[in-house]
Design an enzyme around this catalytic site. Structure first.
Site, PDB file in Angstrom:
ATOM      1  N   SER C  49       0.869  -1.167   0.000  1.00 35.67           N
ATOM      2  CA  SER C  49       0.000   0.000   0.000  1.00 35.67           C
ATOM      3  C   SER C  49       0.909   1.221   0.000  1.00 35.67           C
ATOM      4  O   SER C  49       1.883   1.284   0.766  1.00 35.67           O
ATOM      5  CB  SER C  49      -0.897  -0.035   1.233  1.00 35.67           C
ATOM      6  N   GLU C  50       0.626   2.204  -0.853  1.00 32.92           N
ATOM      7  CA  GLU C  50       1.631   3.237  -1.110  1.00 32.92           C
ATOM      8  C   GLU C  50       1.907   4.153   0.078  1.00 32.92           C
ATOM      9  O   GLU C  50       2.873   4.906   0.068  1.00 32.92           O
ATOM     10  CB  GLU C  50       1.285   4.049  -2.371  1.00 32.92           C
TER      11      GLU C  50
END
Lengths: 215, 218, 215, 218
Positions: C49-50
């Site tokens: 997840s960024e």
């Protein structure tokens, strides 16, 4: 001569006097390495080593050596309480990103415009030893140089109008601490901040290729 | 003795000047809410706010924008239906949209002394219009410049007196990179710990990037 | 019509079938978010997840929510055993540096040359919602798109000769998973890898603005 | 089940091809000595070796250079009186000198997808001769390109089966950045730990950058 030049430890001690508490400082190899020995323990100065050490402490006792902990000269060191470790790119982000209050480097020559030459003695030197000097020179908030005022070999001055050796960086030096004096780079060139006891202005100028200024 | 703790938020933020560029971390969490409240109370104007998202109608980002203190917003994401979106539509807020990864990288560049860099992100899009591009190894790249802040407001879980920090889970997000990108980094920390309590190998933001710390218990 | 289009969960499940163990995968907001629900627990796929999460796990039970742990959609999540946290620049280094085996994004349109449009519906859209899509689109080893084959509104096809909406990135899409088919981008354009049961080639082509190819 | 452990060094290095660019960390410590021995035994030739220092007359760097497997050395520092220095003087080794910080940053750029960057380091020196420079905000800068490796040989203290790593003290040095810069990252680890044993917030090199791990006890 009525003056006695500082020895290398004396230069290091003179520099240590001028480093206030709280500064982050990187010490180059040579005379600068000795600076930390002269900072009193109760003055918190945080030494950065470019191999990822923030808060480098003094050498350990021989029976306390940690093989996983060295400084940029690959000497065994300790870590001060509060110190930390980062990887090489993060460590040079500290150096190149302007987060060091001070870097002290050795040099062959410094010019009156703040140029520094400290990595190669001649243009045709076959093998190169750059290391981290160019990164430290451009990145620190302040660059001070520690070196002997004149060369041991031919007796020429290291305090130059123009550097004769290949440059490490242009216009970056703020101060020069030698065995004879403390100089600062000003818009007019080298200003003299301090001299060793017994030294005259004329004697210091004789040993400097560049013109010196007193305020 | 180095001690970066200051007594309160007002003291920590007193000298923030009009026109300052403010770096504000946070991504669902990890936002220094008390420092934002303090900045609203402090009243500096004409600010440029750098934050990942323009937020919604409530919360710290919406509050500082609604206060009228911000001239410009630099972020990756703005909802039309939000304080930021409405201010922009009304011509009361300048907007610079930056892809999220480029935003993070521009902040790191500011902290790391990188003077500019080329990235493929956005190079073939509207964001590249009128800007310098270059093909490198067959890929079209956009030239991006560092994004330094005058002030970073940072959230931490633990802090010691040298300013070494830890962050909780994904609350780390932009905190370490914004800390390194600002001339003045002010931290609010949930917990105060003794020097040395954070293991040296596990400091998330080293104190070299931190200037002032305020203890803000939960 | 003798076929039944997949619902959004069905598209997500179809994608999940094609993700092998060991891949590092980033899932965009929308249909892609659901993909992880359809990867069986005994197949280890590591979701990035960024916002700095490596190894994102499913949503927690309501009484186990950790306020410090969210995904790129700011939904509460858990961390798989073996997961770790990095800061935003390091997280996008993973995305932009080619370390993700796969990124799945939603889109408005995909063109036969691999162009993707997923961030703005018109050139004069006053407010912009870029987020991390442009970074993910250019950085992942493989970009797959999950979207409905035709738009809900005017019924136009999202499978285009040329994108009509502003681009997110050029020539980056490898595959498109829609409610009707699985397409891949080939040198000739869209190749059809799979169709839902009951769908004919003619029916799929009718719903595609670009020409489709069967091998 | 993901399991990046391979049975031995030979298996870990078997497919390294002639002409490969090898990234080798280490700075007084943190060098994967067993993997270097393995690469000498494996025998790939025409290698480009990227390492901070050219070393002395003994040790892993000197050994791999003395083996004749390396065509080129990219590093920040070479002693004239060393294996590297003598090979270069004899015309048997190409040499590219890179300032240490630029070396680290070029490796990170390779890992982070940065296609090129401008740095003041070296811009006013011999190293800039014939190269592209640009003045940015009044500072002369040199354009630098990423330095990707085909293979990184990495040293770790702990590793789990996903390839998450820790490194000891300053033995971290180039290990995390070289791990992220290579197409194939092979790790030798002192200790094998169970998945989850390394706290998630304190992983030094995440497994996303690691492909193979060999257990090499002390």
């Amino acid at each position: 001569m009525t003056f006695r030049p500082l020895d290398r430890a004396g230069i290091a001690a003179r520099i240590a006097r001028d480093i206030p508490e709280g500064w982050f400082v990187n010490l180059g190899i040579g005379i600068p390495t000795g600076v930390s020995d002269h900072v009193p323990n109760d003055r918190e100065v945080i030494f950065h080593s470019e191999n990822g050490v923030i808060g480098a402490g003094p050498a350990p006792a021989p029976d306390k050596i940690n093989p996983f902990l060295v400084n940029a000269g690959t000497q065994h060191i300790t870590l001060r309480t509060g110190g930390s470790f980062v990887h090489h790119a993060d460590s040079f982000a500290i150096a190149r990103g302007g987060h060091l209050d001070l870097c002290v480097l050795g040099a062959f020559e410094v010019a009156e415009n703040g140029d520094i030459a400290n990595w190669a003695r001649s243009l045709d030197e076959p093998v190169k030893q750059v290391g981290g000097a160019m990164d430290l020179a451009i990145g620190a908030k302040r660059l001070w140089v520690a070196m002997e005022h004149i060369t041991k070999g031919h007796g020429g001055s290291r305090i130059r109008r123009v550097c004769s050796y290949p440059l490490t960086a242009k216009g970056v030096v703020r101060r020069v601490y030698t065995d004879l004096a403390v100089l600062e780079i000003t818009p007019r060139g080298f200003g003299v901040l301090d001299m060793i006891p017994g030294m005259t202005r004329e004697e210091l100028q004789e040993r400097s290729e560049a013109e010196l200024h007193w305020t | 003795m180095i001690d970066k703790f200051v007594p309160d938020v007002a003291a920590a933020l007193a000298d923030i000047a009009d026109g300052a560029v403010i770096l504000l971390p946070g991504f669902g969490n990890g936002m220094p809410e008390t420092l934002v409240k303090g900045l609203i109370a402090q009243g500096a104007r004409d600010l440029t706010l750098v934050v990942n998202s323009g937020g919604r109608d409530t919360g710290p980002t919406a509050d500082i924008l609604a206060s009228g203190q911000c001239r410009k917003l630099i972020c990756s994401f703005v909802r039309a239906d939000s304080v930021a979106g409405r201010l922009f539509a009304a011509g009361k807020l300048e907007l610079e949209i930056v892809p999220q990864g480029t935003l993070a990288e521009r902040l790191r560049a500011a902290g790391a002394g990188v003077q500019a860099f080329y990235t493929p992100t956005g190079a073939d899009t509207l964001l590249a219009e009128g800007r310098e591009t270059r093909v490198i190894n067959g890929r079209n790249c956009l030239l991006e410049y560092p994004l330094p802040g005058d002030v970073a407001l940072v959230d931490a879980w633990e802090a010691d007196r040298w300013g070494n920090l830890t962050h909780r889970e994904s609350a780390r997000n932009f905190n370490p990179v914004m800390a390194m990108a600002a001339a003045l980094t002010v931290v609010q920390t949930r917990h105060v710990v003794a020097l040395g309590d954070i293991p040296p190998a596990n400091v998330h933001t080293p104190g070299v990037f931190v200037h002032r710390v305020v203890h803000v218990p939960a």
